[in-house]
Write a protein that holds these residues in place. Structure first.
Motif, mmCIF file in Angstrom:
data_model
loop_
_atom_site.group_PDB
_atom_site.id
_atom_site.type_symbol
_atom_site.label_atom_id
_atom_site.label_comp_id
_atom_site.label_asym_id
_atom_site.label_seq_id
_atom_site.Cartn_x
_atom_site.Cartn_y
_atom_site.Cartn_z
ATOM 1 N N ASP A 33 36.404 7.730 8.569
ATOM 2 C CA ASP A 33 36.967 8.910 7.913
ATOM 3 C C ASP A 33 36.366 10.203 8.468
ATOM 4 O OD1 ASP A 33 38.549 7.284 6.328
ATOM 5 O OD2 ASP A 33 37.064 7.197 4.709
ATOM 6 N N ALA A 34 35.062 10.229 8.621
ATOM 7 C CA ALA A 34 34.399 11.435 9.138
ATOM 8 C C ALA A 34 34.836 11.721 10.572
ATOM 9 C CB ALA A 34 32.884 11.276 9.066
ATOM 10 N N GLU A 35 34.934 10.682 11.389
ATOM 11 C CA GLU A 35 35.338 10.863 12.789
ATOM 12 C C GLU A 35 36.787 11.335 12.880
ATOM 13 O OE1 GLU A 35 33.400 10.687 15.482
ATOM 14 O OE2 GLU A 35 31.642 9.988 14.393
ATOM 15 N N SER A 36 37.661 10.786 12.035
ATOM 16 C CA SER A 36 39.068 11.213 12.039
ATOM 17 C C SER A 36 39.196 12.673 11.621
ATOM 18 C CB SER A 36 39.893 10.329 11.107
ATOM 19 O OG SER A 36 39.882 8.993 11.554
ATOM 20 N N ALA A 37 38.418 13.084 10.625
ATOM 21 C CA ALA A 37 38.446 14.482 10.189
ATOM 22 C C ALA A 37 37.926 15.399 11.295
ATOM 23 C CB ALA A 37 37.615 14.646 8.918
ATOM 24 N N GLU A 38 36.865 14.972 11.974
ATOM 25 C CA GLU A 38 36.318 15.770 13.078
ATOM 26 C C GLU A 38 37.312 15.871 14.233
ATOM 27 O OE1 GLU A 38 33.528 17.688 13.676
ATOM 28 O OE2 GLU A 38 33.316 17.494 11.509
ATOM 29 N N LEU A 39 38.047 14.794 14.477
ATOM 30 C CA LEU A 39 39.046 14.796 15.546
ATOM 31 C C LEU A 39 40.148 15.812 15.240
ATOM 32 C CD1 LEU A 39 39.858 13.437 18.222
ATOM 33 C CD2 LEU A 39 41.146 11.778 16.875
ATOM 34 N N ALA A 40 40.624 15.839 13.996
ATOM 35 C CA ALA A 40 41.662 16.802 13.599
ATOM 36 C C ALA A 40 41.130 18.233 13.684
ATOM 37 C CB ALA A 40 42.148 16.498 12.193
#
Length: 137
Positions: A101-108
């Motif tokens: 979840d944290a990585e996906s948010a950082e990617l966006a």
């Protein structure tokens, strides 16, 4: 003009965003790899230090023979993006510390940041083009 400090900062910021994208996608690709340690890219803090004059204090003022001459500084210490291990990540049972979840948010977040940087860069070149073509005539 093309070597302006403004464009250099934009270039390094885009490099940092590109590096961050690679780090995030690498983290996500290794989400199930035992003992994999996630990485992140640090740049913005270094850039802020540079803009505040903390980095590169050894800069020399240019010698001016007249007060009417334009003052300028030689910008010596450039903030560069760096890969670092992610110290705040929670470690799972298999030793992996990637949080999907944290990585996906950082990617966006990084994608939005990169898009903004490309628009700023395009705007800088559009202004240059307008000046070269003679402005509004």
């Amino acid at each position: 003009m093309l070597d302006s400090y403004h464009l250099q900062v934009l270039e390094r910021s885009m490099d940092a965003a590109s590096m961050r994208h690679r780090a995030i996608t690498n983290n996500l690709a290794n989400i199930n790899t035992p003992y994999f340690k996630s990485q992140q890219v640090i740049f913005e803090e270094y850039l802020q230090d540079e803009l505040n004059g903390v980095i590169g204090k050894q800069n020399l003022e240019a010698y001016r023979t007249s007060e009417r001459h334009i003052p300028f500084k030689n910008s010596g210490g450039f903030a560069m993006p760096q890969f670092v291990s992610n110290p705040s990540a929670y470690v799972q049972n298999n030793g992996n510390n990637v949080d999907m979840d944290a990585e996906s948010a950082e990617l966006a977040k990084n994608q939005i940041w990169y898009n903004g940087l490309t628009q700023l860069t395009a705007g800088s070149f559009q202004k240059l083009r307008s000046v070269i073509e003679g402005g509004g005539k």
